[in-house]
Scaffold this active site. Structure first.
Site, PDB file in Angstrom:
ATOM      1  N   ASP A  99      -4.294   0.323   4.485  1.00 25.00           N
ATOM      2  CA  ASP A  99      -3.402   1.471   4.408  1.00 25.00           C
ATOM      3  C   ASP A  99      -4.042   2.619   3.649  1.00 25.00           C
ATOM      4  O   ASP A  99      -4.933   2.431   2.821  1.00 25.00           O
ATOM      5  CB  ASP A  99      -2.064   1.087   3.767  1.00 25.00           C
ATOM      6  CG  ASP A  99      -2.209   0.503   2.366  1.00 25.00           C
ATOM      7  OD1 ASP A  99      -3.145  -0.286   2.143  1.00 25.00           O
ATOM      8  OD2 ASP A  99      -1.392   0.850   1.491  1.00 25.00           O
ATOM      9  N   GLU A 166      -1.388  -1.727  -0.019  1.00 25.64           N
ATOM     10  CA  GLU A 166      -1.893  -1.572  -1.389  1.00 25.64           C
ATOM     11  C   GLU A 166      -1.377  -0.294  -2.044  1.00 25.64           C
ATOM     12  O   GLU A 166      -1.114  -0.272  -3.249  1.00 25.64           O
ATOM     13  CB  GLU A 166      -3.426  -1.561  -1.363  1.00 25.64           C
ATOM     14  CG  GLU A 166      -4.080  -1.620  -2.741  1.00 25.64           C
ATOM     15  CD  GLU A 166      -4.295  -0.253  -3.378  1.00 25.64           C
ATOM     16  OE1 GLU A 166      -4.582  -0.209  -4.602  1.00 25.64           O
ATOM     17  OE2 GLU A 166      -4.171   0.774  -2.673  1.00 25.64           O
TER      18      GLU A 166
END
Length: 413
Positions: A99, A166
């Site tokens: 991400d 994350e």
């Protein structure tokens, strides 16, 4: 050394493919639903397709997806790519997240953040995610691919983990894996997280300051600005408390040179709006504290002193103060003598002649989650740390250098 030099030659020859993989990954914005995105599934599918075309087998990839109804795929993907080694006594993990954060103000970008630009003269790749965390992801992939291209079996099993979520707390990433699939990890595993470092690649992060974010809500009584005696000035009480909380830097005052700065910090940051005009005594006030605390002080120790100072301000001004914690995280350190630290330091020495040194940081990484569960982790990479900035960049030479270091670890007994 002959085997390592062969792998280095292979890695340098794969520079165009590294650039291409970075372009593929950045072209699919893997943004969390909290920021209006659709998660990592499309990016993950493109990565898996690229890996299969590069020569890895689909059977080497295993999904551990976290359900999430907010995204179109219904899941946040976590994928483990396994490269079997001569020994399965422990695994060498290279963990990277898929991400990325949103690009922010597009006017600050010199190019489309999701169309990677390569400046051959400076060796820079520019685009959202190229450093955070695609540099580490690509380094791990190409270190493994160089073994495959040279038909070399690593001394120990290598596992590349491509994680979700994350950037927004890892509930659908490493926290999900540790909670639902703890069998994945062994206490003897060497866990590397290439998601932080320095421009020379010589620092190994082994500890993080404890993080405590405070939301401080002060409730007083509103009155006219000319008649403060008829009110209870919530803003004034909050200002007093902000100074008292900042003074915790003098109370929790021990130093630790592993960190920079080497002391605990207690800083007032965000301030919410209270009243509309100058001539109103505010009866309600909200501000925030960002506290980064040396690991020797537990969060409960800090909370006790915070509560004491809150009570003093409440008594002095006749207000009510409510404290909440938007974030609270504490974790033990990875010992500098841990095998992951020693073996990484040895690999840096062997691959590049670098004398590595351990450090602590004030920020947070997924390493904290692993350490809380008893797994030693090391955070390391060669980077300028321009994550989340406009015109985010990384150097291709750093991708190669880090892949060379990983190769040195993979082939060492």
């Amino acid at each position: 050394m002959e085997t390592l030099e062969t792998l280095k030659t292979t890695l340098n020859a794969m520079r165009p493919q590294m650039i291409e993989l970075e372009r593929v990954l950045s072209s699919i914005p893997a943004i969390a639903p909290e920021s209006g995105g659709d998660g990592e599934s499309k990016k993950c599918a493109a990565l898996e397709k690229w890996l299969c075309e590069a020569g890895f087998e689909k059977s080497q990839m295993q999904h551990f997806d976290a359900p999430d109804k907010r995204v179109s795929s219904g899941v946040r993907p976590n994928v483990v790519l396994t490269i079997p080694g001569k020994s399965d006594e422990y695994a060498i993990w290279v963990m990277a997240h898929m991400d990325v954060v949103p690009p922010g103000d597009l006017k600050l970008w010199k190019s489309d953040p999701f169309m990677v630009q390569y400046d051959e003269k400076s060796d820079k790749l520019i685009g959202r995610g190229v450093e955070d965390n695609q540099q580490g992801l690509v380094s791990g992939v190409f270190a493994a691919l160089s073994l495959l291209k040279n038909n070399i079996t690593p001394e120990h099993t290598v596992k590349l983990l491509f994680m979700a979520d994350e950037e927004f707390g890892s509930e659908y990433g490493i926290k999900f894996l540790l909670r639902k699939h703890p069998e994945l990890f062994n206490n003897h595993d060497l866990i590397l997280i290439p998601d932080g470092g320095d421009e020379k690649g010589e620092t190994i992060e082994v500890a993080e300051k404890n993080i405590l974010w405070l939301r401080v809500h002060t409730i007083g009584q509103q009155s006219h600005g000319s008649m403060p005696n008829k009110g209870k000035n919530a803003h004034l009480a909050a200002c007093d408390l902000a100074l008292r909380l900042n003074d915790l830097e003098n109370f929790f005052n021990e130093k630790d040179d592993l960190f920079n700065p080497n002391y605990s910090t207690f800083q007032p940051t965000k301030k919410e709006s209270n009243v509309e005009t100058v001539n109103i005594i505010p009866g309600d006030d909200v501000f925030y504290m960002d506290c980064r605390i040396l690991p020797r002080y537990s969060l409960d120790m800090v909370r006790a002193e915070v509560n004491k100072r809150v009570a003093e301000v409440e008594s002095k001004y006749g207000v009510k103060i409510e404290i909440s914690e938007p974030q609270a995280q504490q974790s033990p350190a990875t010992p500098v003598s841990a095998p992951v630290v020693k073996k990484l330091a040895a690999a840096l020495k062997k691959a590049h002649g670098i004398e590595a040194r351990p450090i602590g940081i004030g920020g947070g990484t997924v390493g904290a989650e692993l350490r809380c569960c008893g797994f030693n982790a090391a955070i390391w990479s060669t980077m300028d740390e321009v994550c989340h900035q406009p015109n985010e960049y990384c150097y291709v030479r750093n991708i190669i250098a880090d892949a060379e270091t990983l190769c040195a670890m993979f082939i060492e007994n």
